[in-house]
Scaffold this active site. Structure first.
Site: not given
Length: 249
Positions: A85, A245, A129-130, A188, A70-72, A61
């Site tokens: 991080k 594929c 997150d992407n 988010c 900090l909420q999650r 990361d």
């Protein structure tokens, strides 16, 4: 693989499980797991993987802890704001289990470095997150023939899948999502996310990583778990292999 008396006490609840036992705990201790992202999904996943005794955790990361995390992101507290991080994660995981080796990698994974960063992994857990990064990680996992545990969240919904697309009858991640790396990502920050949802999905991702190492119960590959927390509902969908594929040859 041997365990000290302290480790035997620590892992006692695993050791008495017939499906894990001594052999399974030894497999966890010998395992090398790469976790992409130490955020909402990565935080609880890393906590449970460390507590379970996974021998080596590589955390990738390039972000720093922000107050809005900090909420999650349960690995971090106020004192970690501004810290990389992966550095804060390594410190927190060391407090959870000193018998686990944590390798923090403060860089962004991309097509140029993915092969090197993921080399030697027994399982890859992707909680980034992407979408573009997810495709890069998925392609590298497929090329290396390493099981990919992929989890995602948005608002009140989560998704979890295990992918081994090199197997003839199983889909890869691209069979599921397609090939368009330019699709718009809904962050988010833009949409919001229920903090406890990331704990649910991160914990489930850790469970599937442990299952991929030890081997117990039903094989989840080729299925997608969808959690709808507004409706108090979990669904399991079958994911077919796309004959067009790249993983189908």
């Amino acid at each position: 693989m041997t365990f000290s008396d302290a480790e035997l006490d620590r892992y006692a609840r695993h050791l008495v499980l017939r499906e894990i036992g001594g052999a399974g705990q030894a497999a966890l201790k010998a395992a090398r797991v790469v976790v992409i992202g130490a955020g909402g999904i990565g935080s609880p996943a890393l906590q449970y993987l460390a507590a379970a005794g996974v021998g080596t955790l590589i955390v990738i990361d390039d972000d720093r802890v922000d107050a809005s995390n900090l909420q999650r992101q349960t690995l971090f507290g106020d004192g970690d704001i501004g810290t990389a991080k992966v550095t804060a994660a390594a410190q927190a995981l060391g407090r959870i289990n000193p018998y686990v080796t944590v390798e923090p990698v403060a860089t962004r994974i991309d097509a140029a470095n993915a092969g090197k960063l993921l080399a030697g992994a027994d399982v890859i857990l992707d909680g980034c997150d992407n979408f573009a990064t997810r495709l890069i990680v998925a392609d590298a996992a497929l090329a290396a023939r390493v099981p990919l545990v992929s989890a995602a969240v948005g608002q009140f919904e989560g998704q979890l899948g295990v992918f081994r697309g090199w197997e003839a009858h199983l889909p890869c991640y691209r069979c599921f999502v397609g090939n368009d790396p330019a699709r718009a990502d809904a962050s988010c920050a833009d949409q919001g996310v229920l903090g406890a949802l990331t704990g649910v999905m991160g914990s489930l991702a850790a469970l599937e990583t442990i299952r991929a190492i030890v081997g117990f119960g039903d094989d989840p590959a080729g299925k997608l778990l969808v959690a709808d927390l507004l409706a108090f509902r979990f669904r399991t969908l079958s994911l077919p292999k796309d004959p067009g594929c790249r993983c189908a040859g």
